[in-house]
Design a protein around this motif. Sequence first.
Motif, PDB file in Angstrom:
ATOM      1  N   HIS A 187     107.290  -3.460  80.149  1.00  0.00           N
ATOM      2  CA  HIS A 187     108.094  -2.711  80.169  1.00  0.00           C
ATOM      3  C   HIS A 187     107.875  -1.361  79.587  1.00  0.00           C
ATOM      4  CE1 HIS A 187     110.926  -5.787  81.933  1.00  0.00           C
ATOM      5  NE2 HIS A 187     110.121  -6.538  80.814  1.00  0.00           N
ATOM      6  N   ASN A 188     106.348  -2.005  79.305  1.00  0.00           N
ATOM      7  CA  ASN A 188     106.626   0.042  78.496  1.00  0.00           C
ATOM      8  C   ASN A 188     105.166   0.740  78.525  1.00  0.00           C
ATOM      9  OD1 ASN A 188     106.123   1.610  76.023  1.00  0.00           O
ATOM     10  ND2 ASN A 188     103.961   0.909  75.629  1.00  0.00           N
ATOM     11  N   PHE A 189     104.903   0.949  80.846  1.00  0.00           N
ATOM     12  CA  PHE A 189     104.435   1.631  81.706  1.00  0.00           C
ATOM     13  C   PHE A 189     105.197   2.882  82.223  1.00  0.00           C
ATOM     14  CE2 PHE A 189     101.543  -1.899  80.695  1.00  0.00           C
ATOM     15  CZ  PHE A 189     100.253  -1.208  80.601  1.00  0.00           C
ATOM     16  N   VAL A 190     104.761   3.988  82.744  1.00  0.00           N
ATOM     17  CA  VAL A 190     105.042   5.136  83.248  1.00  0.00           C
ATOM     18  C   VAL A 190     104.139   4.598  84.646  1.00  0.00           C
ATOM     19  CG1 VAL A 190     105.751   6.537  81.094  1.00  0.00           C
ATOM     20  CG2 VAL A 190     103.279   6.548  81.930  1.00  0.00           C
ATOM     21  N   HIS A 191     104.785   5.681  85.860  1.00  0.00           N
ATOM     22  CA  HIS A 191     104.068   5.934  86.954  1.00  0.00           C
ATOM     23  C   HIS A 191     103.150   6.729  86.734  1.00  0.00           C
ATOM     24  CE1 HIS A 191     104.382   7.900  91.090  1.00  0.00           C
ATOM     25  NE2 HIS A 191     104.496   6.283  91.231  1.00  0.00           N
ATOM     26  N   ASP A 192     102.788   7.941  86.653  1.00  0.00           N
ATOM     27  CA  ASP A 192     101.311   8.413  86.652  1.00  0.00           C
ATOM     28  C   ASP A 192     100.077   7.784  85.399  1.00  0.00           C
ATOM     29  OD1 ASP A 192     103.247   9.923  88.848  1.00  0.00           O
ATOM     30  OD2 ASP A 192     103.369  11.481  87.288  1.00  0.00           O
ATOM     31  N   VAL A 193      99.380   8.001  85.937  1.00  0.00           N
ATOM     32  CA  VAL A 193      98.228   8.380  84.656  1.00  0.00           C
ATOM     33  C   VAL A 193      97.456   9.626  84.463  1.00  0.00           C
ATOM     34  CG1 VAL A 193      95.482   7.786  84.132  1.00  0.00           C
ATOM     35  CG2 VAL A 193      97.344   6.075  85.243  1.00  0.00           C
ATOM     36  N   ASP A 194      98.040   9.998  83.093  1.00  0.00           N
ATOM     37  CA  ASP A 194      97.869  11.616  83.475  1.00  0.00           C
ATOM     38  C   ASP A 194      97.185  12.035  81.634  1.00  0.00           C
ATOM     39  OD1 ASP A 194     100.024  11.590  80.978  1.00  0.00           O
ATOM     40  OD2 ASP A 194     100.752  12.724  81.984  1.00  0.00           O
ATOM     41  N   LYS A 204      99.816  -0.604  93.290  1.00  0.00           N
ATOM     42  CA  LYS A 204      99.248  -2.465  93.364  1.00  0.00           C
ATOM     43  C   LYS A 204     100.303  -3.098  92.451  1.00  0.00           C
ATOM     44  CE  LYS A 204      96.632  -5.779  94.291  1.00  0.00           C
ATOM     45  NZ  LYS A 204      96.533  -6.433  95.451  1.00  0.00           N
ATOM     46  N   ASP A 205     100.891  -4.392  92.726  1.00  0.00           N
ATOM     47  CA  ASP A 205     102.116  -4.893  91.218  1.00  0.00           C
ATOM     48  C   ASP A 205     101.052  -5.600  91.148  1.00  0.00           C
ATOM     49  OD1 ASP A 205     104.457  -5.129  90.298  1.00  0.00           O
ATOM     50  OD2 ASP A 205     104.130  -6.697  90.309  1.00  0.00           O
ATOM     51  N   ILE A 206     100.718  -5.404  89.383  1.00  0.00           N
ATOM     52  CA  ILE A 206     100.153  -6.502  88.762  1.00  0.00           C
ATOM     53  C   ILE A 206     101.000  -6.740  87.507  1.00  0.00           C
ATOM     54  CG2 ILE A 206      98.090  -6.859  87.514  1.00  0.00           C
ATOM     55  CD1 ILE A 206      96.362  -5.258  89.364  1.00  0.00           C
ATOM     56  N   LEU A 207     100.975  -8.371  87.124  1.00  0.00           N
ATOM     57  CA  LEU A 207     101.721  -8.558  86.036  1.00  0.00           C
ATOM     58  C   LEU A 207     102.781  -7.858  85.232  1.00  0.00           C
ATOM     59  CD1 LEU A 207      98.770  -9.253  83.212  1.00  0.00           C
ATOM     60  CD2 LEU A 207     100.077 -10.633  84.788  1.00  0.00           C
ATOM     61  N   GLY A 208     103.390  -7.047  87.154  1.00  0.00           N
ATOM     62  CA  GLY A 208     104.980  -6.683  86.704  1.00  0.00           C
ATOM     63  C   GLY A 208     104.978  -4.761  86.368  1.00  0.00           C
ATOM     64  N   VAL A 209     103.530  -4.827  86.626  1.00  0.00           N
ATOM     65  CA  VAL A 209     103.508  -3.361  86.550  1.00  0.00           C
ATOM     66  C   VAL A 209     102.678  -2.305  87.732  1.00  0.00           C
ATOM     67  CG1 VAL A 209     101.203  -1.384  84.763  1.00  0.00           C
ATOM     68  CG2 VAL A 209     102.299  -3.554  83.786  1.00  0.00           C
ATOM     69  N   SER A 210     103.091  -1.128  88.399  1.00  0.00           N
ATOM     70  CA  SER A 210     102.537  -1.003  89.199  1.00  0.00           C
ATOM     71  C   SER A 210     101.694  -0.119  88.622  1.00  0.00           C
ATOM     72  CB  SER A 210     103.862   0.569  89.735  1.00  0.00           C
ATOM     73  OG  SER A 210     103.623   1.248  90.991  1.00  0.00           O
ATOM     74  N   ALA A 211      99.917  -0.488  89.778  1.00  0.00           N
ATOM     75  CA  ALA A 211      98.915   0.432  89.045  1.00  0.00           C
ATOM     76  C   ALA A 211      98.790   1.423  90.014  1.00  0.00           C
ATOM     77  CB  ALA A 211      97.523  -1.018  88.881  1.00  0.00           C
ATOM     78  N   VAL A 212      97.344   2.794  90.185  1.00  0.00           N
ATOM     79  CA  VAL A 212      97.537   3.695  90.919  1.00  0.00           C
ATOM     80  C   VAL A 212      95.847   2.661  91.115  1.00  0.00           C
ATOM     81  CG1 VAL A 212      95.933   5.526  90.858  1.00  0.00           C
ATOM     82  CG2 VAL A 212      98.202   5.544  89.405  1.00  0.00           C
TER      83      VAL A 212
END
Length: 265
Positions: free
Chosen positions: A63-70, A104-112
């Motif tokens: 629950h502590n993740f954001v959409h973009d990798v910046d 890609k969804d991994i462990l509930g996180v949307s990964a780039v």
Amino acid sequence: MRRIPLSHLMLLAGPIILSCDRQPTQPSDISAGSSSSSPAASLSSTGTSATTESEITLKFDPHNFVHDVDNRFFPLRPGTRYVYKGIEDGEQEVNVTIVTHDRKDILGVSAVVVFDRVFVHGELKEKTFDWYAQDKDGNVWYLGENTKEFENGQVVSTEGSWKAGRQGAKPGIIMLAHPHVADRYFQEFLPDVAEDQARVVGRDIDIRVPYGSFHNCLKTVEWTRLEPGVKESKVFCPGVGFVKAHSEEGPFTSLVLTNITQVAR
């Protein structure tokens, strides 16, 4: 250990590679097997000064993740293609890395999803899909990879593939939000498969590679228990990310950034 081959600059295979880059399609999951619960750990340190090594572990909270990798040392802008050239195993190599628009969804996180290929004399030798995500603090997590090695156009190995939450694999940190000299952390963890670690060894470094000159860069050293006697240094620069790798121990390897472009979706 995820090594990046490279350069005593030759443009072998460049036109072949650069002519066919469009949005790739990622493969299905790498293996069957049940997912485990989200691994978590707390921040710990074995020292407080810049000269005392600190082992960093972070709590993984989906629950502590954001959409973009910046993250400034590891930005992943979809549609960006990086070309590297170098030497590994005595051969000239070209490494083409594309930050895709896929997730890609991994462990509930949307990964780039990052698509990486290695070519020798124009022939595909390795193809990998890597999965990264950034938390709200700015740390970039490594959630796994699907990798294939090729000989004569045929897959000969998938060694090193792993996915967080499967068969005991845990997420790792690929880049800290606020790296300090002597910080040490696991980049990936699946026992006897993926155990890469990194240590920050330099800050505020100036460097020149074929693509250009950069300032205030970060230097790390990577190693793994699975390859004793092998260490590799990497340099990451603000706003660009990875620009250079070089062997510190073990067989000679070298890799440098030669080009950055945008590709069609």
